[in-house]
Motif scaffolding. Structure first.
Motif, PDB file in Angstrom:
ATOM      1  N   THR A 100       0.772  -1.042  -0.095  1.00 17.27           N
ATOM      2  CA  THR A 100       0.030  -0.064   0.033  1.00 17.27           C
ATOM      3  C   THR A 100       0.965   1.228   0.203  1.00 17.27           C
ATOM      4  O   THR A 100       0.667   1.989  -0.664  1.00 17.27           O
ATOM      5  CB  THR A 100      -1.021   0.175   1.228  1.00 17.27           C
ATOM      6  OG1 THR A 100      -1.620  -1.375   1.062  1.00 17.27           O
ATOM      7  CG2 THR A 100      -1.970   1.192   1.166  1.00 17.27           C
ATOM      8  N   ALA A 104       0.899   4.376  -2.991  1.00 13.76           N
ATOM      9  CA  ALA A 104       0.745   5.614  -2.593  1.00 13.76           C
ATOM     10  C   ALA A 104       1.811   6.486  -3.109  1.00 13.76           C
ATOM     11  O   ALA A 104       1.763   7.364  -3.711  1.00 13.76           O
ATOM     12  CB  ALA A 104       0.721   5.926  -1.041  1.00 13.76           C
ATOM     13  N   VAL A 107       1.467   6.939  -6.807  1.00 16.84           N
ATOM     14  CA  VAL A 107       0.323   7.697  -7.139  1.00 16.84           C
ATOM     15  C   VAL A 107       0.471   9.235  -6.644  1.00 16.84           C
ATOM     16  O   VAL A 107       0.225  10.278  -7.483  1.00 16.84           O
ATOM     17  CB  VAL A 107      -1.048   7.353  -6.504  1.00 16.84           C
ATOM     18  CG1 VAL A 107      -2.217   8.358  -6.695  1.00 16.84           C
ATOM     19  CG2 VAL A 107      -1.431   5.704  -7.094  1.00 16.84           C
ATOM     20  N   LEU A 108       1.091   9.361  -5.467  1.00 19.06           N
ATOM     21  CA  LEU A 108       1.257  10.650  -4.961  1.00 19.06           C
ATOM     22  C   LEU A 108       2.798  11.307  -4.812  1.00 19.06           C
ATOM     23  O   LEU A 108       2.827  12.653  -4.661  1.00 19.06           O
ATOM     24  CB  LEU A 108       0.795  10.579  -3.339  1.00 19.06           C
ATOM     25  CG  LEU A 108      -0.669  10.155  -3.092  1.00 19.06           C
ATOM     26  CD1 LEU A 108      -0.876  10.230  -1.600  1.00 19.06           C
ATOM     27  CD2 LEU A 108      -1.658  10.958  -3.708  1.00 19.06           C
ATOM     28  N   ALA A 113       3.010  10.806  -0.174  1.00 14.85           N
ATOM     29  CA  ALA A 113       2.715   9.496   0.195  1.00 14.85           C
ATOM     30  C   ALA A 113       2.967   9.225   1.576  1.00 14.85           C
ATOM     31  O   ALA A 113       2.351   8.642   2.515  1.00 14.85           O
ATOM     32  CB  ALA A 113       3.512   8.459  -0.736  1.00 14.85           C
ATOM     33  N   PHE A 116       0.633  11.148   3.634  1.00 11.15           N
ATOM     34  CA  PHE A 116      -0.663  10.472   3.501  1.00 11.15           C
ATOM     35  C   PHE A 116      -0.758   9.304   4.161  1.00 11.15           C
ATOM     36  O   PHE A 116      -1.710   8.925   5.420  1.00 11.15           O
ATOM     37  CB  PHE A 116      -0.969  10.043   2.128  1.00 11.15           C
ATOM     38  CG  PHE A 116      -2.147   9.231   1.817  1.00 11.15           C
ATOM     39  CD1 PHE A 116      -3.519   9.697   1.919  1.00 11.15           C
ATOM     40  CD2 PHE A 116      -1.912   7.756   1.791  1.00 11.15           C
ATOM     41  CE1 PHE A 116      -4.671   9.207   1.849  1.00 11.15           C
ATOM     42  CE2 PHE A 116      -3.233   7.027   1.364  1.00 11.15           C
ATOM     43  CZ  PHE A 116      -4.551   7.621   1.541  1.00 11.15           C
ATOM     44  N   GLU A 143      -6.753   2.011  -1.348  1.00 14.59           N
ATOM     45  CA  GLU A 143      -6.749   2.047  -2.873  1.00 14.59           C
ATOM     46  C   GLU A 143      -7.683   2.768  -3.224  1.00 14.59           C
ATOM     47  O   GLU A 143      -7.381   3.533  -4.395  1.00 14.59           O
ATOM     48  CB  GLU A 143      -6.652   0.815  -3.397  1.00 14.59           C
ATOM     49  CG  GLU A 143      -5.576  -0.086  -3.446  1.00 14.59           C
ATOM     50  CD  GLU A 143      -5.628  -1.341  -4.260  1.00 14.59           C
ATOM     51  OE1 GLU A 143      -6.538  -1.560  -5.128  1.00 14.59           O
ATOM     52  OE2 GLU A 143      -4.860  -2.255  -3.740  1.00 14.59           O
ATOM     53  N   LEU A 146      -7.050   6.557  -2.731  1.00 19.19           N
ATOM     54  CA  LEU A 146      -5.905   7.131  -3.578  1.00 19.19           C
ATOM     55  C   LEU A 146      -6.398   7.162  -4.960  1.00 19.19           C
ATOM     56  O   LEU A 146      -6.081   8.155  -5.631  1.00 19.19           O
ATOM     57  CB  LEU A 146      -4.773   5.994  -3.655  1.00 19.19           C
ATOM     58  CG  LEU A 146      -3.930   5.954  -2.428  1.00 19.19           C
ATOM     59  CD1 LEU A 146      -3.048   4.816  -2.385  1.00 19.19           C
ATOM     60  CD2 LEU A 146      -3.367   7.186  -2.227  1.00 19.19           C
ATOM     61  N   THR A 150      -6.387  10.736  -6.969  1.00 17.38           N
ATOM     62  CA  THR A 150      -5.911  10.955  -8.244  1.00 17.38           C
ATOM     63  C   THR A 150      -6.968  11.424  -9.322  1.00 17.38           C
ATOM     64  O   THR A 150      -6.636  12.328 -10.226  1.00 17.38           O
ATOM     65  CB  THR A 150      -5.615   9.443  -8.889  1.00 17.38           C
ATOM     66  OG1 THR A 150      -4.537   8.983  -8.011  1.00 17.38           O
ATOM     67  CG2 THR A 150      -4.678   9.502 -10.149  1.00 17.38           C
TER      68      THR A 150
END
Length: 154
Positions: A100, A104, A107-108, A113, A116, A143, A146, A150
Protein backbone atom coordinates in the motif's frame (compact mmCIF):
# COMPACT_ATOMS: atom_id res chain seq x y z
CA UNK A 1 -0.58 -15.55 -10.31
CA UNK A 2 0.36 -15.85 -13.98
CA UNK A 3 1.23 -12.36 -15.16
CA UNK A 4 1.24 -13.40 -18.83
CA UNK A 5 -2.33 -14.66 -18.47
CA UNK A 6 -3.35 -11.33 -16.96
CA UNK A 7 -1.72 -9.46 -19.88
CA UNK A 8 -3.57 -11.73 -22.32
CA UNK A 9 -6.90 -11.29 -20.56
CA UNK A 10 -6.42 -7.50 -20.48
CA UNK A 11 -5.66 -7.36 -24.19
CA UNK A 12 -8.62 -9.62 -24.99
CA UNK A 13 -10.97 -7.38 -22.99
CA UNK A 14 -9.73 -4.30 -24.87
CA UNK A 15 -10.13 -6.04 -28.24
CA UNK A 16 -13.67 -7.11 -27.34
CA UNK A 17 -14.47 -3.53 -26.34
CA UNK A 18 -13.18 -2.30 -29.69
CA UNK A 19 -15.33 -4.77 -31.58
CA UNK A 20 -18.45 -4.34 -29.44
CA UNK A 21 -21.65 -3.36 -31.18
CA UNK A 22 -23.64 -2.34 -28.10
CA UNK A 23 -22.54 0.40 -25.74
CA UNK A 24 -23.43 -1.76 -22.71
CA UNK A 25 -21.15 -4.61 -23.78
CA UNK A 26 -18.41 -2.12 -24.66
CA UNK A 27 -18.62 -0.60 -21.17
CA UNK A 28 -18.51 -4.06 -19.59
CA UNK A 29 -15.37 -4.95 -21.56
CA UNK A 30 -13.69 -1.64 -20.71
CA UNK A 31 -14.52 -2.14 -17.03
CA UNK A 32 -13.01 -5.62 -17.19
CA UNK A 33 -9.88 -4.21 -18.85
CA UNK A 34 -9.56 -1.52 -16.17
CA UNK A 35 -10.01 -4.09 -13.39
CA UNK A 36 -7.32 -6.31 -14.95
CA UNK A 37 -4.97 -3.33 -15.37
CA UNK A 38 -5.31 -2.54 -11.66
CA UNK A 39 -4.68 -6.20 -10.80
CA UNK A 40 -1.55 -6.19 -13.00
CA UNK A 41 -0.41 -2.95 -11.34
CA UNK A 42 -0.88 -4.36 -7.82
CA UNK A 43 1.10 -7.47 -8.77
CA UNK A 44 3.88 -5.38 -10.31
CA UNK A 45 3.97 -3.08 -7.28
CA UNK A 46 4.38 -6.13 -5.05
CA UNK A 47 7.38 -7.13 -7.17
CA UNK A 48 8.82 -3.61 -7.23
CA UNK A 49 8.46 -3.40 -11.04
CA UNK A 50 8.94 0.01 -12.63
CA UNK A 51 6.12 -0.62 -15.13
CA UNK A 52 3.52 -0.63 -12.35
CA UNK A 53 2.83 3.10 -12.70
CA UNK A 54 1.84 2.68 -16.34
CA UNK A 55 -0.57 -0.14 -15.51
CA UNK A 56 -2.04 1.90 -12.67
CA UNK A 57 -2.74 4.68 -15.15
CA UNK A 58 -4.40 2.19 -17.54
CA UNK A 59 -7.24 1.68 -15.06
CA UNK A 60 -9.17 4.11 -17.26
CA UNK A 61 -10.30 7.35 -15.61
CA UNK A 62 -13.84 6.95 -16.96
CA UNK A 63 -14.22 3.43 -15.57
CA UNK A 64 -12.74 4.37 -12.21
CA UNK A 65 -15.12 7.32 -11.90
CA UNK A 66 -18.02 4.99 -12.71
CA UNK A 67 -16.93 2.50 -10.04
CA UNK A 68 -16.48 5.20 -7.43
CA UNK A 69 -19.80 6.85 -8.29
CA UNK A 70 -21.67 3.56 -8.12
CA UNK A 71 -20.04 2.61 -4.83
CA UNK A 72 -18.36 -0.54 -6.17
CA UNK A 73 -14.92 0.72 -5.21
CA UNK A 74 -15.96 2.71 -2.16
CA UNK A 75 -16.06 1.25 1.32
CA UNK A 76 -15.26 3.86 3.94
CA UNK A 77 -17.06 2.64 7.04
CA UNK A 78 -16.20 0.60 10.08
CA UNK A 79 -12.44 0.45 9.76
CA UNK A 80 -10.06 -0.78 12.41
CA UNK A 81 -7.62 1.97 13.26
CA UNK A 82 -4.73 2.19 15.70
CA UNK A 83 -6.26 -0.29 18.13
CA UNK A 84 -4.58 -3.26 16.44
CA UNK A 85 -4.02 -6.61 18.03
CA UNK A 86 -0.46 -7.90 18.04
CA UNK A 87 -1.41 -10.86 15.85
CA UNK A 88 -2.57 -8.37 13.14
CA UNK A 89 1.02 -7.23 12.85
CA UNK A 90 2.42 -10.45 11.38
CA UNK A 91 4.10 -10.91 7.99
CA UNK A 92 0.84 -10.52 6.05
CA UNK A 93 0.20 -7.18 7.70
CA UNK A 94 3.70 -6.00 6.91
CA UNK A 95 3.29 -7.08 3.26
CA UNK A 96 -0.02 -5.20 3.00
CA UNK A 97 1.59 -2.14 4.57
CA UNK A 98 4.56 -2.27 2.18
CA UNK A 99 2.43 -2.76 -0.95
CA UNK A 100 0.00 0.00 0.00
CA UNK A 101 2.89 2.37 0.75
CA UNK A 102 4.44 1.61 -2.65
CA UNK A 103 1.15 2.30 -4.38
CA UNK A 104 0.80 5.60 -2.50
CA UNK A 105 4.31 6.59 -3.60
CA UNK A 106 3.50 5.80 -7.23
CA UNK A 107 0.27 7.76 -7.10
CA UNK A 108 1.25 10.70 -4.89
CA UNK A 109 5.03 10.91 -5.00
CA UNK A 110 7.39 10.17 -2.09
CA UNK A 111 6.80 13.11 0.26
CA UNK A 112 3.03 13.28 -0.21
CA UNK A 113 2.79 9.49 0.22
CA UNK A 114 4.70 9.58 3.50
CA UNK A 115 2.39 12.33 4.75
CA UNK A 116 -0.72 10.48 3.51
CA UNK A 117 0.23 7.10 4.99
CA UNK A 118 1.29 8.45 8.39
CA UNK A 119 -1.29 11.20 8.89
CA UNK A 120 -4.70 10.81 10.50
CA UNK A 121 -7.32 10.38 7.78
CA UNK A 122 -10.89 11.10 8.82
CA UNK A 123 -12.36 9.49 5.68
CA UNK A 124 -10.59 6.22 6.52
CA UNK A 125 -11.00 6.51 10.27
CA UNK A 126 -7.31 6.42 11.21
CA UNK A 127 -3.80 6.38 9.81
CA UNK A 128 -3.61 4.56 6.45
CA UNK A 129 -0.39 2.84 7.48
CA UNK A 130 -2.18 1.20 10.42
CA UNK A 131 -5.31 0.42 8.43
CA UNK A 132 -3.30 -1.29 5.67
CA UNK A 133 -1.52 -3.43 8.21
CA UNK A 134 -4.76 -4.48 9.86
CA UNK A 135 -6.69 -6.03 6.94
CA UNK A 136 -7.19 -6.59 3.22
CA UNK A 137 -10.45 -4.65 3.48
CA UNK A 138 -8.49 -1.72 4.84
CA UNK A 139 -6.09 -1.90 1.89
CA UNK A 140 -9.02 -1.83 -0.51
CA UNK A 141 -10.40 1.27 1.20
CA UNK A 142 -7.00 2.99 0.97
CA UNK A 143 -6.71 2.08 -2.73
CA UNK A 144 -10.15 3.58 -3.31
CA UNK A 145 -9.14 6.81 -1.60
CA UNK A 146 -5.92 6.98 -3.62
CA UNK A 147 -7.96 6.54 -6.81
CA UNK A 148 -10.34 9.30 -5.71
CA UNK A 149 -7.40 11.61 -4.93
CA UNK A 150 -5.93 10.89 -8.37
CA UNK A 151 -9.21 11.57 -10.14
CA UNK A 152 -9.81 14.78 -8.19
CA UNK A 153 -6.31 16.03 -9.05
CA UNK A 154 -6.91 15.67 -12.81
Amino acid sequence: MDLNQLYRDHQTARMRAGAAVSEGFRETCLSDAARLARKIARHQVSLGAAAAAAWTAMGSKRNLKTEIASGLASASTGAPTRALKRDDEGPEGLNRQRETSRLAMLVLGRDAAIEFMNGENSALGGRPIDIARASEEGCARIETQLLELTLNAE
